[in-house]
Design an enzyme around this catalytic site. Structure first.
Site, short mmCIF file in Angstrom:
data_model
loop_
_atom_site.label_atom_id
_atom_site.label_comp_id
_atom_site.label_asym_id
_atom_site.label_seq_id
_atom_site.Cartn_x
_atom_site.Cartn_y
_atom_site.Cartn_z
N GLN A 17 0.92 -1.26 0.13
CA GLN A 17 -0.11 0.01 -0.08
C GLN A 17 0.84 1.29 0.00
OE1 GLN A 17 -3.75 0.29 2.50
NE2 GLN A 17 -2.42 1.63 3.43
N GLU A 48 -3.31 10.39 -0.69
CA GLU A 48 -2.26 10.79 0.12
C GLU A 48 -1.15 11.55 -0.54
OE1 GLU A 48 -1.00 7.81 2.84
OE2 GLU A 48 -2.82 7.48 3.71
N ASP A 72 4.09 0.26 4.21
CA ASP A 72 2.95 -0.19 4.94
C ASP A 72 2.50 -1.24 3.99
OD1 ASP A 72 0.72 -0.64 6.19
OD2 ASP A 72 -0.18 1.49 5.86
N GLU A 84 4.99 -1.62 8.49
CA GLU A 84 3.70 -1.35 9.09
C GLU A 84 2.77 -2.62 8.41
OE1 GLU A 84 2.03 2.57 9.02
OE2 GLU A 84 0.08 1.76 9.05
N ASP A 118 -0.83 -1.18 12.90
CA ASP A 118 -2.07 -0.09 12.51
C ASP A 118 -3.52 -0.89 12.51
OD1 ASP A 118 -3.89 1.76 11.39
OD2 ASP A 118 -3.02 1.46 9.43
N LYS A 173 -4.05 6.73 15.60
CA LYS A 173 -5.18 7.39 14.74
C LYS A 173 -6.14 7.67 15.56
CE LYS A 173 -3.97 5.40 10.12
NZ LYS A 173 -4.10 4.17 9.32
N ARG A 191 -5.16 9.98 8.00
CA ARG A 191 -6.02 9.03 7.17
C ARG A 191 -5.76 9.32 5.84
NH1 ARG A 191 -8.92 5.48 10.95
NH2 ARG A 191 -8.42 4.34 9.09
N SER A 192 -6.11 8.43 4.91
CA SER A 192 -6.05 8.67 3.65
C SER A 192 -7.03 9.77 3.22
CB SER A 192 -6.30 7.47 2.74
OG SER A 192 -7.27 6.79 3.10
N LYS A 213 3.21 10.28 10.72
CA LYS A 213 3.07 9.75 9.15
C LYS A 213 2.02 10.59 8.79
CE LYS A 213 1.79 5.49 6.97
NZ LYS A 213 0.74 4.43 7.23
P1 PGA Z 1 -6.55 4.61 5.77
O1 PGA Z 1 -5.20 3.93 5.83
O2 PGA Z 1 -6.91 4.54 4.32
O3 PGA Z 1 -7.38 3.71 6.70
O4 PGA Z 1 -6.30 5.76 6.41
C1 PGA Z 1 -3.92 4.31 6.08
C2 PGA Z 1 -3.03 3.36 6.61
O5 PGA Z 1 -3.33 2.06 6.41
O6 PGA Z 1 -1.89 3.80 7.09
ZN ZN Z 2 -1.59 1.24 7.75
#
Ligand code: PGA
Ligand code: ZN
Length: 417
Positions: free
Chosen positions: A156, A200, A236, A281, A307, A332, A361-362, A383
């Protein structure tokens, strides 16, 4: 000066993906605070529910119809009381009644209103006089998995971590350079590359996992050489998104390969060794504490971070600590709902030698609160991406905090690496 809450206003706004989200204003007799909630895409199964049934509209209605009435009159600086009251109003274990994002926005807006009432910045108010350490920025450079789709890598996130930098500004500049040079290399490698970016702000390219790591390691070494300090890389894996529960394998579509847990362990160990990864991660799916522990036992000088595994939840972290599943944890706040819950998890992490990594978060907004939380709660890493408005909002706020602290500012301790 008074921190008594006089009014709470809720509204619908948008996040960086254009999804509707909740924003809260908290007005005290002497101050004001505002916070909007972010949203994840590759969410952990044990995160709190974001909204009640009926979504953001219903959440706004609930604030207007009764949550605000219950909270008006409380002191905004009694954070634990505020957060406990949110749990009591909700009454469920996962904020499904009022919504975790509703709780998040109220909790943060209220902390900011308290800070503002005292004439303090949020990090000073929450962290006190000895909050003067800046986190290292861990930045997403190449995106894959659920964040990019199409022909992008299965992993990812390919991340830069300039852990040798002596100031936050230098560290953030190193990340910007890595991001820029990686973009140039990707354009050279693939004439059809449209310079597309993910949510992101990381490059979304038609490239394999190994190719991405080759590019990343070469360029971060180059940038580190130019800047005169260590720039390393990490990933990650977000392995829950690759995991096929039926077949018990991780499916790497781009590579056309399936790996069982043992093969996944070997694969990740090889990557750590070959590319000197300092950060990994979610290398396994979110219920596989045992494989996490195997990996943590076999690695040195690398943050093995949970995470989806922990979802900022102290009970899950406690389970991880018992089996030595990791040595770092993503924080988070909207995975758990309130500042107090997040603080308890951070405190447990720090006490047990885990590095807390404050994270965006994304789908995020231009709120910069997590920049303050990272400094206040002494998180050695943040991050929060490198480019794209919602990411830069946090990075720029840390630049301001560093400037504000002047000679007292110091980079966090990352001797683990
Ligand atoms: P998210 O994930 O899309 O749930 O914010 C980001 C991540 O896995 O760190
Ligand atoms: Zn993550």
């Amino acid at each position: 000066m008074s921190t008594v809450i006089e009014d709470i206003i809720a509204r619908k706004v948008f996040n960086s993906r254009g999804e509707e989200t909740i924003e809260i204003d908290v007005i005290t007799t002497s101050g004001f605070g505002r916070a909007a909630a972010p949203a994840g895409k590759s969410r952990g199964k044990t995160e709190v529910a974001y909204y009640p049934q009926g979504g953001v509209d219903q959440a706004v209605k609930k604030v207007e119809e009764h949550i605000a009435t219950e909270l008006v009159g409380l002191n905004a600086d009694f954070q634990e009381e505020m957060d406990r009251t949110l749990h009591e109003i909700d009454g469920s274990k996962d904020f499904r009644v009022i919504g975790g994002n509703t709780a998040f926005a109220i909790s943060l807006a209220s902390a900011e209103a308290a800070a503002n009432s005292y004439g303090l910045l949020l990090f000073q108010y929450l962290g006190g006089h000895f909050a003067y350490e800046l986190p290292y920025p861990l930045g997403n450079v190449i995106s894959g998995g659920q964040h990019a789709h199409g022909k992008s890598p299965d992993i990812q996130e390919f991340l830069a971590l300039p852990h040798g930098a002596e100031s936050f500004f230098e560290a953030a500049s190193a990340n910007v350079q890595v991001h820029k040079k990686v973009g140039e290399t990707l354009r050279k490698k693939d004439k059809l590359f449209s310079s597309g970016k993910s949510d992101e702000g990381a490059w979304a390219a038609n490239i394999g996992n190994i190719e991405a790591l080759e590019v990343m390691s070469k360029i971060s070494e180059e940038v580190g050489g130019n800047m005169g300090f260590d720039c390393s890389i990490g990933v990650d894996v977000a392995a829950s998104s690759l995991w096929n529960e039926k077949e018990k394998v991780y499916v790497y579509q781009k590579e056309n390969k399936k790996r069982d847990s043992g093969e996944q362990l070997e694969f990740v160990l090889d990557l750590i060794k070959k590319y000197h990864l300092v950060y990994v991660e979610d290398p396994f799916h979110e219920e596989d504490f045992e494989s996490f522990a195997e990996l943590a036992k076999k690695t040195e000088n690398c943050l093995i971070c949970g995470d989806d595994l922990f979802t900022t939840n102290s009970e899950r972290l406690n389970r991880g600590i018992k089996v030595h599943a990791a040595n770092a944890i993503i924080i988070k706040v909207n995975q758990i709902g309130t500042i107090t819950d997040s603080w308890e998890t951070i405190e447990m992490a720090t006490r047990n030698g885990y590095v807390p990594v404050m994270s965006h978060r994304s789908g995020d907004t231009c709120d910069w609160h997590i920049a303050h939380l990272a400094v206040a709660f002494r998180c050695p890493v943040i991050k929060t991406g490198i480019v794209e408005g919602a990411r830069v909002a946090k990075i720029n706020e840390l630049i301001r905090i560093e400037e504000f602290l002047g000679d007292r500012a110091k980079m966090a301790d990352l001797r683990k690496l």
